[in-house]
Design an enzyme around this catalytic site. Structure first.
Site, PDB file in Angstrom:
ATOM      1  N   SER A 178       0.837  -1.199   0.000  1.00 33.28           N
ATOM      2  CA  SER A 178       0.000   0.000   0.000  1.00 33.28           C
ATOM      3  C   SER A 178       0.879   1.258   0.000  1.00 33.28           C
ATOM      4  CB  SER A 178      -0.965  -0.035   1.184  1.00 33.28           C
ATOM      5  OG  SER A 178      -2.005   0.897   1.015  1.00 33.28           O
ATOM      6  N   ASP A 257      -9.436  -5.253  -4.923  1.00 32.85           N
ATOM      7  CA  ASP A 257      -9.040  -3.892  -4.558  1.00 32.85           C
ATOM      8  C   ASP A 257      -9.900  -2.899  -5.340  1.00 32.85           C
ATOM      9  OD1 ASP A 257      -7.599  -1.875  -3.339  1.00 32.85           O
ATOM     10  OD2 ASP A 257      -5.653  -2.784  -3.782  1.00 32.85           O
ATOM     11  N   HIS A 292      -7.669  -5.502  -0.467  1.00 29.61           N
ATOM     12  CA  HIS A 292      -6.444  -4.731  -0.256  1.00 29.61           C
ATOM     13  C   HIS A 292      -5.754  -5.138   1.052  1.00 29.61           C
ATOM     14  CE1 HIS A 292      -3.906  -1.216  -1.005  1.00 29.61           C
ATOM     15  NE2 HIS A 292      -4.032  -0.888   0.275  1.00 29.61           N
TER      16      HIS A 292
END
Length: 307
Positions: A178, A257, A292
């Site tokens: 991330s 995601d 995610h």
């Protein structure tokens, strides 16, 4: 707005809707200048011979500078061996939207220790400055300085014996998830221009569900010196891609995601190859049906192990 005008508030919500000036994904900005980060407090795992529940991995915490610290992970087998064979080094940068999480949290301690146990590497997981304590670009500067600190051990005379004794600095891998993936890209773009200390080599970069999103309002607020919606740190430029300072790149995307982050991860490899980058291998791997950064919260998932 500048870093001196931003104040952190307690993690509890101690204000009303009328007190909010701006709302973002991970925090609210209050009219009195305070910033309330929604999940700023995480359980931290102390350093120990067996962090969290992963046997066979030793950890040690070190201070790199007043603003930067790190947790070092080492397979116990490497300590017991006296063959002199050194291990590749994973330089890991945690995620958390540039304002949350920690290299010392239970989630990241467990994840990195599992990687170290499986891959037989030494890892340095960086604790960098977060917003609102310090605004972006502090996170980029801190991680660059931490990577230079690792490189300072190249002749076996650095300040940390574990790195001197066990790390092969001709085989460094830089990675993160991330926000950590975003930071990894940016420091290796810099490494293509500014030489790292000594005779070291960054062999590869691993971006796990990296955060790239042109014009993302939260990031632009956290970076008051931003260069507009197409800031190269938020939306990788051709110039930065061309100078990524490593030979191999792996980008991991999560099938569930957001479309923006998924597409950005897929496009990263295509754009990297087209940029004129001098590396040899650039690949994409998809975690199908996964959200995610799922690997942080379900470490036993086979997809997490594959990362």
């Amino acid at each position: 707005m500048n870093s001196s005008s931003i104040n952190s508030s307690k993690s509890e919500r101690n204000y009303s809707e009328a007190d909010i000036a701006k709302k973002f994904l991970f925090f609210n900005v209050l009219k009195d200048g305070r910033v309330h980060v929604f999940t700023s407090i995480f359980e931290k795992s102390p350093p120990s011979d067996h962090p969290v529940s992963t046997p066979g991995v030793e950890t040690k915490d070190v201070n790199i500078s007043p603003d930067i610290s790190a947790r070092i992970f080492l397979p116990t087998s490497a300590v017991k061996k006296s063959t002199g064979n050194k291990l590749p080094l994973l330089f890991y940068i945690h995620g958390g939207g540039f304002c949350m999480q920690s290299a010392f949290s239970v989630e990241y301690s467990l994840f990195v220790s599992l990687v170290v146990a499986e891959a037989k590497v030494i890892a340095v997981s960086v604790e960098y400055s977060l917003f609102p304590k310090r605004c972006i670009p502090a996170c980029y500067d801190d991680c660059w300085d931490a990577l230079q600190w690792v490189a300072s051990h190249c002749k076996g005379l650095g300040p940390e014996p574990l790195i001197n004794d066990h790390a092969d600095l001709g085989r460094i891998f830089v990675g993160g998830d991330s926000a950590g993936g975003n930071i990894s890209h940016n420091i290796l773009a810099k490494a293509g221009v500014v030489q790292l200390l000594g005779d070291v080599k960054v062999e590869g970069m691993i971006l796990i569900h990296p955060f790239f999103c042109e014009g993302e309002p939260m990031w632009m607020y956290m970076c008051p010196t931003n260069q507009g919606p197409r800031d190269h740190r938020l939306s990788p430029s051709v110039e930065d891609l061309a100078r990524i300072g490593c030979d191999r790149v792996l980008v991991v995307v999560a099938g569930m995601d957001s479309k923006t982050l998924y597409d950005a991860g897929i496009n990263y490899v295509d754009d990297l190859i087209k940029s004129g980058w001098k590396g040899t291998v650039a690949e994409t791997m998809e975690n199908k049906g996964k959200e995610h950064c799922f690997h942080l919260y379900d470490s036993l998932d086979p997809e997490a192990a594959a990362i």
